[in-house]
Design a protein around this motif. Sequence first.
Motif, PDB file in Angstrom:
ATOM      1  N   ILE A  49      39.452  35.701  31.443  1.00 13.11           N
ATOM      2  CA  ILE A  49      39.595  36.206  32.813  1.00 13.11           C
ATOM      3  C   ILE A  49      39.993  35.145  33.818  1.00 13.11           C
ATOM      4  N   ASP A  50      40.959  34.906  34.225  1.00  9.85           N
ATOM      5  CA  ASP A  50      41.340  33.985  35.118  1.00  9.85           C
ATOM      6  C   ASP A  50      41.149  34.425  36.612  1.00  9.85           C
ATOM      7  N   LYS A  51      40.117  34.167  37.135  1.00  5.68           N
ATOM      8  CA  LYS A  51      39.594  34.858  38.348  1.00  5.68           C
ATOM      9  C   LYS A  51      40.541  34.457  39.628  1.00  5.68           C
ATOM     10  N   GLN A  52      41.148  33.316  39.674  1.00  9.61           N
ATOM     11  CA  GLN A  52      41.950  32.975  40.534  1.00  9.61           C
ATOM     12  C   GLN A  52      43.431  33.688  40.587  1.00  9.61           C
ATOM     13  N   ALA A  53      43.822  33.981  39.268  1.00  7.52           N
ATOM     14  CA  ALA A  53      44.878  34.939  39.056  1.00  7.52           C
ATOM     15  C   ALA A  53      44.747  36.320  39.127  1.00  7.52           C
ATOM     16  N   ALA A  54      43.542  36.692  39.189  1.00  6.66           N
ATOM     17  CA  ALA A  54      42.973  37.809  39.019  1.00  6.66           C
ATOM     18  C   ALA A  54      43.509  38.614  37.804  1.00  6.66           C
TER      19      ALA A  54
ATOM     20  N   ARG B 158      45.211  48.446  44.768  1.00  4.87           N
ATOM     21  CA  ARG B 158      44.802  46.963  44.507  1.00  4.87           C
ATOM     22  C   ARG B 158      45.195  46.528  43.130  1.00  4.87           C
ATOM     23  N   LEU B 159      44.963  47.198  42.098  1.00  7.65           N
ATOM     24  CA  LEU B 159      45.345  46.611  40.994  1.00  7.65           C
ATOM     25  C   LEU B 159      46.712  46.512  40.533  1.00  7.65           C
ATOM     26  N   LEU B 160      47.472  47.554  41.398  1.00  4.96           N
ATOM     27  CA  LEU B 160      49.191  47.532  41.068  1.00  4.96           C
ATOM     28  C   LEU B 160      49.828  46.594  41.986  1.00  4.96           C
ATOM     29  N   SER B 161      49.117  46.029  43.068  1.00  5.64           N
ATOM     30  CA  SER B 161      49.600  45.178  43.937  1.00  5.64           C
ATOM     31  C   SER B 161      50.011  43.940  43.228  1.00  5.64           C
ATOM     32  N   PRO B 162      51.272  43.358  43.521  1.00  2.56           N
ATOM     33  CA  PRO B 162      51.794  41.713  42.870  1.00  2.56           C
ATOM     34  C   PRO B 162      50.862  40.691  43.321  1.00  2.56           C
ATOM     35  N   SER B 163      50.056  41.014  44.370  1.00  2.00           N
ATOM     36  CA  SER B 163      49.074  39.567  44.766  1.00  2.00           C
ATOM     37  C   SER B 163      47.781  39.628  44.227  1.00  2.00           C
TER      38      SER B 163
ATOM     39  N   ASP C 244      44.054  40.511  47.287  1.00  2.01           N
ATOM     40  CA  ASP C 244      43.315  41.756  47.367  1.00  2.01           C
ATOM     41  C   ASP C 244      42.647  42.335  46.056  1.00  2.01           C
ATOM     42  N   ASN C 245      42.228  41.737  45.231  1.00  2.00           N
ATOM     43  CA  ASN C 245      41.790  42.268  43.961  1.00  2.00           C
ATOM     44  C   ASN C 245      40.368  41.847  44.009  1.00  2.00           C
ATOM     45  N   ARG C 246      39.569  41.674  45.415  1.00  2.00           N
ATOM     46  CA  ARG C 246      38.174  41.425  45.323  1.00  2.00           C
ATOM     47  C   ARG C 246      37.568  42.295  46.033  1.00  2.00           C
ATOM     48  N   ILE C 247      36.988  43.434  45.327  1.00  2.00           N
ATOM     49  CA  ILE C 247      36.288  44.579  45.834  1.00  2.00           C
ATOM     50  C   ILE C 247      35.173  45.138  45.273  1.00  2.00           C
ATOM     51  N   SER C 248      34.945  44.405  43.946  1.00  2.00           N
ATOM     52  CA  SER C 248      33.525  45.252  43.458  1.00  2.00           C
ATOM     53  C   SER C 248      32.335  44.293  43.883  1.00  2.00           C
ATOM     54  N   PHE C 249      31.239  44.930  43.191  1.00  2.00           N
ATOM     55  CA  PHE C 249      29.791  44.340  43.576  1.00  2.00           C
ATOM     56  C   PHE C 249      29.870  43.131  42.525  1.00  2.00           C
ATOM     57  N   GLY C 250      30.784  42.976  41.710  1.00  2.00           N
ATOM     58  CA  GLY C 250      30.597  41.900  40.602  1.00  2.00           C
ATOM     59  C   GLY C 250      31.057  42.047  39.368  1.00  2.00           C
ATOM     60  N   CYS C 251      31.523  43.496  39.202  1.00  2.00           N
ATOM     61  CA  CYS C 251      31.607  43.981  37.754  1.00  2.00           C
ATOM     62  C   CYS C 251      33.550  43.774  37.824  1.00  2.00           C
TER      63      CYS C 251
END
Length: 260
Positions: free
Chosen positions: A99-104, A194-199, A202-209
Amino acid sequence: MDIRIVMSAGVSRRVCRTGFGLALSLALVAPQMASAGAVIAATKSRKAKPSAQPKRVRAKTAKVVAPPLVLPPQSEPASRMIAWIAAEHDNGGLPYVVIDKQAASLLLFSGKGDFMGVTPVLLGVGIGDDSSPGIGAKDLADIGPAERTTPAGRFVAKFGRAFGRQRVIWVDYSNSVALHAVITTHKSEHRVERLLSPSPDDNRISFGCINVGTKFYTGTLTPAFQKKGGVVYILPDTKSLDDVFPRVRLLPYVSAAVAR
């Protein structure tokens, strides 16, 4: 054929026993044998089965083998991590994800290292690579935005039950970090969008999961992790890759040893 054999035997016996009138005997017997032969031939002709038709051989359909998936270009940390796992066999024969967090993004590999697919992910809203102490025992309402981080590191993950008997892949059970299909309970969060967006911004939304698309989760990820679980490698946000995974520094030496 049986009648012919019996009559021939009869003739032979008759000739041996009488010893006289051989010509007469043969003359009398010959027409009978000819007649019997004709009857047998006619019987065989009636009983003869028509010649069997040649069997049709069904052509075997060649099994279509899907070509292997090609790993798309990755960030420098992700490329190093993938190469190190393959060289060291660090996954221990288990399927694994990077999992590449910076690339989501999430990359899935089989236990043999074959690339199986890539998918976008949703992550914790907090930027950071560590979990706050005791966060696993807190209620969600008591977890502040800065604490809602997805920790970096290597985790051995397995399926288990979460709140509401939901079945998830537990990445870090003690800190309540799981990998599961995207949650759509709160429509205002627009998680699917957010999952479908190309960027990845905006993929930071969960409590950590870690959230992934339902189709990928049920059709690709779940079958891979179903039997024995797998290994989850989460790359860091703020720390360097070598700080979180010190042994990756040895990649040049490991690669050289493998090349020999």
